[in-house]
Design an enzyme around this catalytic site. Structure first.
Site, PDB file in Angstrom:
ATOM      1  N   LYS A  61     105.973  12.842  23.957  1.00  0.00           N
ATOM      2  CA  LYS A  61     107.307  12.575  24.505  1.00  0.00           C
ATOM      3  C   LYS A  61     108.228  13.722  24.110  1.00  0.00           C
ATOM      4  O   LYS A  61     108.340  14.054  22.920  1.00  0.00           O
ATOM      5  CB  LYS A  61     107.808  11.267  23.909  1.00  0.00           C
ATOM      6  CG  LYS A  61     108.707  10.456  24.790  1.00  0.00           C
ATOM      7  CD  LYS A  61     109.024   9.166  24.035  1.00  0.00           C
ATOM      8  CE  LYS A  61     109.806   8.198  24.840  1.00  0.00           C
ATOM      9  NZ  LYS A  61     110.259   7.076  24.017  1.00  0.00           N
TER      10      LYS A  61
HETATM   11  C1  E4P Z   1     112.002   4.752  25.971  1.00  0.00           C
HETATM   12  O1  E4P Z   1     110.962   5.350  25.895  1.00  0.00           O
HETATM   13  C2  E4P Z   1     112.896   4.491  24.834  1.00  0.00           C
HETATM   14  O2  E4P Z   1     112.109   4.317  23.687  1.00  0.00           O
HETATM   15  C3  E4P Z   1     113.695   3.234  24.981  1.00  0.00           C
HETATM   16  O3  E4P Z   1     113.464   2.575  26.201  1.00  0.00           O
HETATM   17  C4  E4P Z   1     115.105   3.322  24.564  1.00  0.00           C
HETATM   18  O4  E4P Z   1     115.735   2.085  24.749  1.00  0.00           O
HETATM   19  P1  E4P Z   1     117.114   1.686  24.055  1.00  0.00           P
HETATM   20  O5  E4P Z   1     118.216   2.230  24.892  1.00  0.00           O
HETATM   21  O6  E4P Z   1     117.106   0.192  24.081  1.00  0.00           O
HETATM   22  O7  E4P Z   1     117.090   2.257  22.670  1.00  0.00           O
END
Ligand code: E4P
Length: 216
Positions: free
Chosen positions: A83
């Site tokens: 990522k």
């Molecule tokens: C995606 O890969 C992220 O880890 C995640 O969806 C972030 O979500 P949040 O806005 O609830 O922290």
């Protein structure tokens, strides 16, 4: 639509994986911190539970260090998906890694033109954050629709991974638009199974069945 769990909690991942409906997992530095676990250990454990992609995020901001971190992360397991943030260095890293056949999830996407760049960089997944977009007065699902249109216009293979999902309506709308994947906290995924009329129906059927005195 594929379902990914947005968590680094092993017990929750095991519970969802046991349903046979879990297609992958996404983690991020905040989720790893929340788990209180060593990132390598917990990522390895998650990768052993699910066959699908498990996103593990780099924390460097420059391309060279991102590449070094990606090397560490991809050695953890074959199903690790690297990522990277949607920055110039993140996309340079994406281009290099996907060129070598490594899965890459480009995260922190907040505009359709950013998503266009991620696709041009060969991203396996792009992660538009719908919840955080909504929180800031924008329309997260409009963003998903715009990305879908652009990707279809050019036949990009990058999968739209709807992230920062907060509730079942986000899941419904993502499916209506035809997003490829959504990632949500386990509580949101478990909530999808529930309906008050399903519970009430079971209660009524069991009460009537008990009156028959029969067993199956
Ligand atoms: C995606 O890969 C992220 O880890 C995640 O969806 C972030 O979500 P949040 O806005 O609830 O922290």
């Amino acid at each position: 639509m594929k379902f990914f769990a947005d968590t680094a909690e092993i017990a929750a991942i095991q519970e969802l994986a046991a349903t046979g409906l879990l297609d992958g997992v996404t983690t991020n530095p905040s989720l790893i911190a929340k788990s209180g676990r060593d990132f390598k250990e917990v990522t390895k454990e998650i990768c052993a539970i699910v066959d699908g992609p498990v996103s593990a995020e780099v924390v460097a901001l420059d391309h060279e260090t991102m590449m070094k971190e990606a090397e560490v992360l991809r050695k953890i397991a074959d199903n690790v998906c690297i990522k990277v943030p949607l920055t110039i260095d993140g996309l340079k890293t994406c281009k290099k890694l996907t060129g070598d056949g490594t899965m890459v999830n480009v995260t922190l996407c907040f505009s359709a033109t950013q998503a266009l760049l991620a696709a041009k960089a060969g991203a396996t997944f792009v992660s538009p954050f719908v919840g955080r977009h909504d929180d800031n007065g924008f329309d997260g699902m409009q963003l998903i629709g715009d990305i879908k249109l652009i990707y279809e216009n050019y036949g990009f293979k990058t999968e739209i991974l709807v992230a920062s999902v907060r509730h079942g309506i986000h899941v419904l709308q993502a499916a209506q638009i035809g997003a490829d994947v959504m990632t949500a906290p386990p509580s949101v995924i478990k909530g999808l199974f529930k309906h008050v009329l399903t519970e009430k129906g079971i209660e009524g059927f069991l009460a009537d069945w008990a009156k028959t005195g029969q067993s199956i």
